[in-house]
Structure formats: C-alpha cells, structure tokens
Design a protein around this motif. Structure first.
Motif, PDB file in Angstrom:
ATOM      1  N   HIS A 391       0.814  -1.228   0.000  1.00 33.47           N
ATOM      2  CA  HIS A 391       0.000   0.000   0.000  1.00 33.47           C
ATOM      3  C   HIS A 391       0.843   1.272   0.000  1.00 33.47           C
ATOM      4  O   HIS A 391       0.321   2.349   0.293  1.00 33.47           O
ATOM      5  N   GLU A 394      -0.627   4.094  -2.190  1.00 30.58           N
ATOM      6  CA  GLU A 394      -1.904   4.739  -1.881  1.00 30.58           C
ATOM      7  C   GLU A 394      -1.636   6.224  -1.651  1.00 30.58           C
ATOM      8  O   GLU A 394      -0.541   6.616  -1.218  1.00 30.58           O
ATOM      9  N   ASP A 403      -5.925  -0.060  -3.742  1.00 26.55           N
ATOM     10  CA  ASP A 403      -7.285  -0.133  -3.211  1.00 26.55           C
ATOM     11  C   ASP A 403      -7.959   1.219  -3.036  1.00 26.55           C
ATOM     12  O   ASP A 403      -9.079   1.278  -2.532  1.00 26.55           O
ATOM     13  N   SER A 406      -7.720   5.995   1.776  1.00 29.50           N
ATOM     14  CA  SER A 406      -7.439   7.402   2.063  1.00 29.50           C
ATOM     15  C   SER A 406      -7.201   7.595   3.551  1.00 29.50           C
ATOM     16  O   SER A 406      -7.638   6.785   4.372  1.00 29.50           O
ATOM     17  N   ILE A 410      -5.161   4.019   5.191  1.00 28.28           N
ATOM     18  CA  ILE A 410      -3.882   3.511   4.694  1.00 28.28           C
ATOM     19  C   ILE A 410      -3.067   3.026   5.888  1.00 28.28           C
ATOM     20  O   ILE A 410      -2.938   3.744   6.880  1.00 28.28           O
TER      21      ILE A 410
END
Length: 713
Positions: A391, A394, A403, A406, A410
């Motif tokens: 991630h 992100e 994915d 926010s 995260i």
C-alpha cells in the motif's frame, strides 16, 4: 496559491510577549488561522486585531528591513526583466515575489512574508545570478496575489485584499521617500497605476488530466553556516501556468541506466523456505541485518541507488522511534523498507511521489506493486510487512492504488514508507525528478508540497522536525514546559506531540498507567494529558485517583483528553480535580495553547529549565545564531573530551567565553573547531563582566575566516 504550511504562530507569540495584543486576541487569531488554514498574519488583519500597516511595520522592525502594503503591491508594474529573475515555480515554492532590481549593485529585492528564510533567499540569489537578495516584508496573501497576477494573469487576485488605505507614506519602513515612486538610474522597477491594457488570460484547467511535476531551478550544494530553515510556503499540487507560455517540462528522468530488456524481477534475498515458516522473523535483529546485507548487494548494480534501501530503513527506524511505536512495529516497518524495491528493477525508480506525478511511473508501479509480497510469500514474513509494501502507493487523498484507501485507512507502515522512500530519493539520487540531490530542508520542502494529497501531513511535519533539527531550535528559544501524554494510540499522540514541541514543550509518552507513573516519578513533569481508557476501560481515571492518594501527582496540572463524551465520565474526572477535559478529535494547535495557559496559571513563577543536546545534532555556529536572534540571556556550557567550555549571552550578545585555558574571543574561536561533545543551555544565568565587544555576527565571520585559513590554534 501557496499551499497551507502552518499558521506561523511565532509572530503572534512575539506580539503577545511584547504586549501588542491581548490574550483573547491571540486565541482568536490562532483559532481563525487554524480553522481557515491560513497564516497568522492574515488572520490578525482579517479580524482587525492589528492594521496591516502596524503589523507589517512590527515584523519589519524585528528583521531590520522594510515593508510593502497590499495596496502598493497591487499597483506595482514590474518590468519583465525583474520577473524573469525568479521563475513562477520558485516564486510559488518559496512565497517570494521580485519587485526591484538594482543593476549597479546587482541586488534583487523580493517581497516575502518570511524575511528570515535564509535558505530560500540564498537559492534565489544563485538562480537569479545576482550578488544579493534583500527581503521586504509583505502580507502572505498579498505575495500570493502578486504571484497570481503577474505570473498567471489573474486580474482578480487582489480584489479580496484591497481596502481603504489611509497612510500611503509608510510604504517602506525606515524610508523617508518611497523608492518605488521615483526614477533611479540603473534600477528596474516602476510602481504606478497600470495603464489600461488587455490582461493576460490565465491558462484554463480542464478535465482530470494528471499534473506534471515542474522542473525546479538549480539547487545549490554549497554549504553555508546559517540558522535552521523556517518552514517556507510551498507549491500546491496543481499550479497554473504563467501568462508567458513556457515549454512543457522534460520527460521524467530514468533513474537507472539498465536497458529496457533488463530482467524485471530482482532475485529475492531469501533461502529456500523451511517446511514451516518461522514466526515473526522481523522481530529478530539478526534477520534485519541479513536483509540489509543481501539487499545492499542486490542494489550494487543499480546506478545511483546503491544503498538506497538501507538508507530508507535507517530513516524509517528514526521516524518510528520518534513516533513511539512498539519494537515489533518498528522492526516490521524497517523490514518493509529493505524489501520495498524487490522486483522493481525496471527503468523507473518507483517512489510514491514519482508514481503520483508521472504516468509512466504509475503504469510501471501498477504492474509491480504486488511483486515484493509475492516474492516473500514463502518466507513467512508478517502481514504488517507485506501490507506496508503493497500500500505504499496509496495516496492520502484516496486517489492512489491498489485499493484507493485514504487518510488513516492507509496502513501506518505504508504512510511512513511513502515519506522516507521519497525523501531518500530526493536527497541521494541525482537522477530524481529535480535532477539534483537536494539538501535535507529542500527535500522536506518538496514533501510538504504534497502533504494532504500524496502524503500523510502529520508524518511529513514530524519527519521534517526529525531531519532538520527544529526540535533543538525550539528548545533553545523557549522556556520549556514538560508534558506527559498518556495514551495507548501512537497515531493520536504523534500530532499532539508535534504541536506541543513547536510551542516550546518537552514531551514524554506513556502507553500504560504503570509507564506514566515511572515517568512522573523520574522526571519534572508539569502537566499530564491522559486518555480515560488505557490498558482497560477507565484506567486513566483510576490512575488520576492513585496519583492523588500516593502524592506523586498532587502538584501536576492534569487534563483528560478522551474519546468518551458521556456526562458521567466528565463528572467523575472533575471530581478527581482535573484542570480540564477535552473530547477527541481536538485541534492540536488550540489545545496546546490551552495547556500552556493551564501551566502558567498553576506555576507562573517557576524559572526556565535547562536544555541539553549534542554538538552532532546542531553545530555551535547554528546555536549561536539562534540564541543571538532570539535575544537570549543564558550560559551555553559545552563538555568535550578535551575539557569544558562556556559562552555567556546577555540579550543575545556574546559577552564572555572560556575554553582550554583561553578567554574572550580566542576561546570562542577555538570552540568553533568542536564537532563532538555535549551542550547544556542554562537560562537561569546572571551575566558577569564583559570581555567580548564584537557582535555575534562579527565573531562568526571572523571565526569562519580563521577556520578557512587554518589559523585557529
């Protein structure tokens, strides 16, 4: 518009200290600036606490310079040659606007809200090719408006700022005559009402087209002795093009010289898996050291990225330890730093910033984002490690991948990894998007441009303090208060800790009641900020009760900061004699002001506390400049292997020095050669006889000259 980068509360602090504003006005200004994400100067003008002229004159006096009003700046006609000295990107990045060029002395004058940002002025001097850059104080909103009007053709930029002005004579402070309203030979500037003419139209922004990172001006690598850089206004995520068309920025650089046909996957640095994967291998120091060695060997063939993952891991450990994470979490995030580039040996270096700004990087990252986790799947690494790596692309605003998470959705490890990986790329890789390795403060400024959209803003702010020594500067300039935060949630405490440090607190963290008691009994804690629910529900209130009965908390200010909002909890807290209770989430800046007021009510006559540190964290020249500009009266005591030394300050002036059998100036110059040792600042100091008559600036300049010539014995 320059992105919001803090309210610059130090101006309000100084106004309050000098008796220029009342406590109620101070509070109103801080609340207004925080709520509107604006600067404190604009807040005080908008609330009519001070007039613009009075405020600018005060700031100009502090910095011994001049000021320009919004009215005058709105009427300025700036020669194109003056504007060309500072690019729109640089002007927006540093919050400066060029107003005057003296061809005879090659001096460029710029309007800025931060006249003490020496690093920005030095960079502008090099980029503009002038001998000197002089800062003229202006309202922050007026600087932004001037940039929008002159660079981007926004003819409405000043509309919200222009109000009736009654005193046009005080255009520049300490000037008997307005230099912009007269003609000078060799001076390129004209301040008069513009003649009617078609205004350049701003470039329209249409559609969700990705923003391309601007190519910044050259970054100097010259080392100079200066105060730690104050946080400067930075570039927002999207910047309108200037009115004069400019060529589009070049394509993103390749960060590796490997051919496109190079293998897409790096060999994973692990042996064949055992029949049963070992539990939580990242808790082992030996495991992390093995990763360090193996990944470093793999990176030896990566041009400009040798040792990159090791650097990222070191930075992450420093940041995570500062946040106060558990040893297990720190180890997991460090492991993710060693492994984050596995399988990504293509032509692009895929940092969170590059991926957010360049489509080619983004496409490459979408294909490689799962590779590190897949390669390490059989090694049995903890989920916390693979989650952080997966991630890391992100975005805080929710527009990243894989994915679309926010904010705090995260994983914390991914947010940490995104910041430290980008910083390492900016500060060590000469083929980063800026084509040069940036200094720590410059790299932090770049991160700050993307706080709140790409990066977690709180992590960016904390990382800046870790990397630029702002903690030590705040300690040197403030009479310290000591606070203990008792809360089991590291993320909740990090933001509050950061704001308290900025306002002159020493902050300690405890996760349980037992840890909190040990901290209170071993340190001079002035105020305790405690959650209600600690290791078990209502343990925070039980701890308060115990502190009263046992006596170790009777003289401490005590505040409850909790997620609970029921009346019974509040009633019980006040029955236990707490000074205040607040509900989460709380505005950290305002809450910090409340804590300071509580402490001052309970202990207004307590003397200031000493500050300790290491010369490796902040050099003696930097400390001297901070104490000089802060007008401190104190004794700076230094302990080294070769013996002790002292420098005595009275109202910022150096009056005496002792070191190695020497006194006065000779002792001071000798101490400038020290780079290792410890220091202690003693604020409760009565100055004695004066043996040094030279100003701090003169001492530093002469000391630097002697160091360069090697004449210090």
């Amino acid at each position: 518009m320059v992105a919001f980068q803090g309210i610059n509360q130090r101006i309000a602090d100084r106004l309050l200290l000098d008796g220029r504003i009342a406590h109620d006005d101070y509070r109103r200004a801080v609340e207004h600036a925080t709520r509107n994400r604006s600067r404190i100067e604009d807040a005080m003008i908008e609330l009519e606490i001070l007039s613009e002229a009075d405020l600018l004159k005060f700031i100009a006096t502090l910095h011994n310079t001049r000021f320009v009003s919004s009215e005058k700046l709105s009427k300025a006609i700036i020669d194109a040659r003056v504007l060309s000295k500072v690019s729109s990107v640089t002007a927006t990045l540093h919050g400066v606007f060029p107003v005057l060029l003296d061809d005879r002395t090659l001096t460029l004058s710029v309007a800025t809200a931060d006249p003490d940002n020496d690093a920005a002025l030095h960079e502008i001097k090099l980029a503009a090719g002038v001998r000197d850059v002089r800062a003229i104080v202006a309202r922050p909103a007026a600087v932004r408006a001037a940039i929008s009007y002159h660079y981007r053709g926004d003819t409405t930029a000043f509309n919200a700022l222009l109000r009736p002005v009654h005193n046009y004579e005080d255009f520049f402070y300490k000037e008997q005559r307005d230099p912009f309203e007269r003609t000078q030979t060799g001076v390129t500037a004209s301040f008069q009402m513009p003649q009617p003419q078609p205004a350049p139209m701003p470039v329209a922004m249409t559609g969700p087209a990705p923003v391309q990172m601007p190519t910044p001006p050259p970054v100097t690598s010259a080392g100079i002795t200066q105060m730690p850089v104050q946080q400067a206004p930075t570039v927002p995520p999207r910047v309108l093009a200037p009115a004069t068309p400019i060529p589009p920025p070049p394509a993103p650089p390749l960060v590796s010289s490997e051919p496109a046909t190079a293998p897409a996957v790096m060999a994973a640095p692990v042996a064949a898996p055992p029949p049963e994967p070992p539990p939580a291998p990242t808790t082992s120091h030996e495991y992390l050291e093995t990763l360090n060695v193996l990944v470093t060997l793999l990176e030896n063939n990566r041009q400009d990225l040798r040792g990159h993952s090791s650097t990222v891991a070191r930075l992450a450990r420093k940041l995570c330890e500062r946040i106060g994470l558990s040893q297990g979490s720190v180890a997991a995030y460090v492991a993710s730093c060693y492994l984050h580039d596995l399988g990504k040996a293509g032509p692009y270096h895929l940092t969170a910033l590059n991926v957010a700004e360049y489509e080619g990087h983004r496409l490459a990252a979408t294909k490689a984002v799962e590779l590190p986790a897949q390669l390490m799947e059989s090694a049995g690494v903890p989920q916390e490690v693979t989650t952080a790596i997966t991630h890391m692309y992100e975005r805080y605003d929710g527009t990243g991948f894989p994915d679309g998470l926010s904010g705090k959705e995260i994983p914390l490890g991914a947010r940490v990894l995104a910041v430290v990986d980008t910083y390492a790329d900016l500060s060590q890789n000469p083929r980063n998007p800026y084509r040069k390795t940036l200094r720590p403060a410059e790299a932090c400024d770049v991160l700050a441009q993307y706080r709140g959209n790409v990066f977690d803003p709180n992590i960016v702010d904390l990382f800046r303090q870790v990397m630029t020594g702002d903690d030590i500067k705040a300690k040197l300039l403030a009479d310290r208060h000591t606070a203990l935060i008792v809360d089991p949630d590291p993320e909740e405490t990090t933001v509050l800790e950061l704001r308290l440090i900025e306002q002159g607190f020493d902050v300690y963290i405890a996760r349980t009641a037992a840890q909190a008691r040990r901290e209170i009994e071993s340190r001079e804690i002035e105020i305790v900020v405690s959650e209600v629910d600690l290791e078990e529900p209502d343990a925070g209130l039980a701890f308060r009760s115990e502190a009263i009965k046992a006596g170790f908390g009777r003289d401490k200010a005590w505040v409850i900061l909790t997620s609970k909002t029921d009346r019974q909890t509040a009633q019980r807290a006040f029955e236990l004699g707490v000074d205040d209770i607040a509900s989460k989430p709380v505005t950290a800046d305002i809450f910090a002001v409340r804590l300071r007021q509580i402490i001052e009510r309970k202990a207004s006559n307590k003397p200031g506390k000493g500050v300790t540190g290491s010369l490796s964290e902040m050099g003696l020249p930097d400390m001297v400049q901070i104490l000089w500009h802060g007008r401190r009266t104190c004794a700076l005591k230094i302990q080294t292997v070769s013996g002790p030394g002292e420098i005595h300050f009275a109202d910022g002036q150096i009056i005496h020095a002792l070191y190695s059998g020497l006194q006065g100036e000779d002792a001071f110059y000798k101490m400038l050669t020290l780079h290792e040792g410890d220091f202690r600042l003693e604020p409760n100091f009565t100055p004695g006889a004066r043996t040094i008559k030279v100003s701090p600036e003169g001492l530093l300049l002469e000391g630097m000259r002697r160091l360069d010539e090697g004449t210090i014995g």
